[in-house]
Design an enzyme around this catalytic site. Structure first.
Site, mmCIF file in Angstrom:
data_model
loop_
_atom_site.group_PDB
_atom_site.id
_atom_site.type_symbol
_atom_site.label_atom_id
_atom_site.label_comp_id
_atom_site.label_asym_id
_atom_site.label_seq_id
_atom_site.Cartn_x
_atom_site.Cartn_y
_atom_site.Cartn_z
ATOM 1 C CG HIS A 1 -6.395 -8.422 1.729
ATOM 2 N ND1 HIS A 1 -6.635 -8.535 0.486
ATOM 3 C CD2 HIS A 1 -5.975 -7.201 2.186
ATOM 4 C CE1 HIS A 1 -6.763 -7.424 0.213
ATOM 5 N NE2 HIS A 1 -6.411 -6.476 1.012
ATOM 6 N NE ARG B 1 -3.310 -3.531 -1.380
ATOM 7 C CZ ARG B 1 -2.687 -4.277 -0.598
ATOM 8 N NH1 ARG B 1 -1.600 -4.545 -0.514
ATOM 9 N NH2 ARG B 1 -3.537 -4.671 0.345
ATOM 10 C CE LYS C 1 -7.896 -0.463 4.706
ATOM 11 N NZ LYS C 1 -8.320 -0.703 3.255
ATOM 12 C CE1 TYR D 1 -7.982 -5.081 -1.834
ATOM 13 C CE2 TYR D 1 -6.473 -4.015 -3.378
ATOM 14 C CZ TYR D 1 -7.129 -4.062 -2.039
ATOM 15 O OH TYR D 1 -6.456 -3.259 -1.178
ATOM 16 C CG HIS E 1 -5.563 0.934 -4.257
ATOM 17 N ND1 HIS E 1 -5.130 0.661 -3.089
ATOM 18 C CD2 HIS E 1 -6.647 0.406 -4.283
ATOM 19 C CE1 HIS E 1 -5.762 -0.295 -2.351
ATOM 20 N NE2 HIS E 1 -6.942 -0.525 -2.975
ATOM 21 N NE ARG F 1 -3.802 -1.766 2.511
ATOM 22 C CZ ARG F 1 -3.728 -3.033 3.302
ATOM 23 N NH1 ARG F 1 -2.581 -3.438 3.909
ATOM 24 N NH2 ARG F 1 -4.798 -4.021 3.447
#
Length: 411
Positions: free
Chosen positions: A370, A347, A272, A379, A344, A247
């Protein structure tokens, strides 16, 4: 005598107040960008301190430039807010005017809300606490005006309040649920109210993220000019996003202590989620970082690897990282007309490429950091071929099934 602030303190002070006021990283990055324009003016005029009078002089010069009206308006807003921070020594500012925003917490519900905020101080980031404070204040004021207390509070009151707001419905519900749970633990609301809230859902519609295939990613990477110091930095940051899927916030926070050069591993705690993660230090990524550190990075006391290259050489912000990747995308031959083109998107592209290569979903989740595979699913643009690969064969049904009881059910 006018109050003043040393030039080197302007950015840290602004960032501190904006974070506490609940502004997003994108907005804070824009302000930092505007402050640097002001600091350039201070250098040109040999001023080591900012004062409201200097702000007025700066605006006069801005008015005579060829800058767009939008940039001029941002400069005006910056000076107004700087003056407010300076004159009132305010810790927060609102989004519209220059004065500090005062949040009201009336009644017992307000007291409980403030106790909840205090209990969360060490668990959540300042920006998240600021958002909780705003949402809780609005809820408490709304309930107080309606004459609703904990004793008379119902799920209908909560739904009515949330529906009356324009934005962040799902997030407001999360905050109010946290308040209700805290109130329940202190015997202020019934368990039935907690249960009724579980049936309330606000759907957050997410747009599909933009995907670039490996050839397009390579064209982007090859476009970056690595002969300059900033180009070396941008190349290394881009590889961390495109090859490892980091990120933007984790790239900006990456420090030398995060890299185990002996074992070629990157150890980070994700900004995050707070979850620790280990990633392989790929050869091309490691080489790009070394090239930047040895031949491009300015001398600075900053702990972050990637710095801004303009005084005071602080760590790059997500806003700056996005703007640099935007720049190199626009210079490349990659078609970005109908796609997002920031870190992003890189990613997401990595995740989709891994899926297309047959990598298992749990492995992709681990790569992206994750905790749950459900987070990874947003995603991935799952195409028909991928769905077919997951489908099971339908077994043949024997004829006797249809002839049960003489077939009367199917006449």
């Amino acid at each position: 005598m006018e109050k003043r602030i040393k030039k080197e303190r302007i950015i840290p002070r602004c960032r501190e107040v904006l974070v506490k006021s609940g502004f997003s990283d994108r907005i804070i990055g824009a302000y930092v960008f505007d402050v640097r324009r002001l600091m350039d003016f201070m250098d040109e005029t040999n001023n080591k301190y900012y004062t409201p009078s200097l702000g007025d002089d700066y605006l006069k010069v801005v008015a005579q430039t060829s800058w767009s009206d939008r940039i001029k308006q941002r400069s005006l807003k910056l000076v107004r807010r700087l003056n407010t921070i300076l004159e009132t020594e305010s810790e927060t500012i609102n989004r519209l005017g220059g004065k500090s925003r005062i949040y009201e917490f009336p009644g017992v519900m307000g007291e409980v809300s403030m106790a909840l905020l205090k209990s969360l101080q060490k668990q959540l980031k300042d920006s998240t606490i600021a958002q909780y404070r705003r949402f809780l204040s609005e809820f408490c004021v709304s309930m107080n005006e309606a004459g609703v207390s904990f004793d008379s509070l119902s799920s209908d009151n909560i739904i009515t309040h949330i529906d009356s707001t324009k934005t962040s419905h799902r997030r407001r519900l999360i905050v109010i649920k946290a308040l209700m749970q805290y109130a329940y633990e202190n015997n202020l609301v019934s368990y039935s109210l907690i249960g009724s809230l579980e049936g309330i859902h606000y759907i957050e519609h997410k747009k599909l993220l933009s995907y670039y295939d490996p050839q397009e990613i390579k064209r982007l990477e090859s476009t970056i000019d690595r002969s300059s110091a900033t180009g070396k930095r941008d190349y290394a940051m881009t590889l961390l996003a495109s090859r490892l899927g980091l990120r933007a916030s984790d790239i900006c926070n990456l420090s030398f202590s995060n890299i185990d050069w002996d074992n070629n591993v990157i150890h980070i705690q994700q900004e995050k989620t707070g979850v620790n993660m280990d990633l392989p230090l790929l050869e091309d990524v490691g080489s790009a970082i070394i090239d930047y550190v040895q031949s491009g990075r300015p001398k600075t006391k900053a702990k972050a690897i990637f710095v801004s290259h303009s005084y005071p050489d602080l760590a790059v912000t997500p806003m700056l990282l996005s703007s640099r990747i935007h720049k190199w995308f626009s210079y490349s031959s990659v078609d970005i007309s109908e796609r997002h083109f920031g870190p992003h998107a890189l990613r997401h592209s990595l995740a989709t490429t891994l899926m297309n290569n047959g990598i298992a979903l749990p492995v992709i989740s681990e790569t992206l950091g994750h905790e749950f595979t459900s987070s990874t699913m947003i995603y991935l643009d799952v195409d028909i071929n991928s769905l077919l690969a997951c489908s099971l064969d339908v077994p043949a049904v024997e004829g006797k099934y249809y002839n049960q009881m003489g077939g009367i059910l199917y006449e």
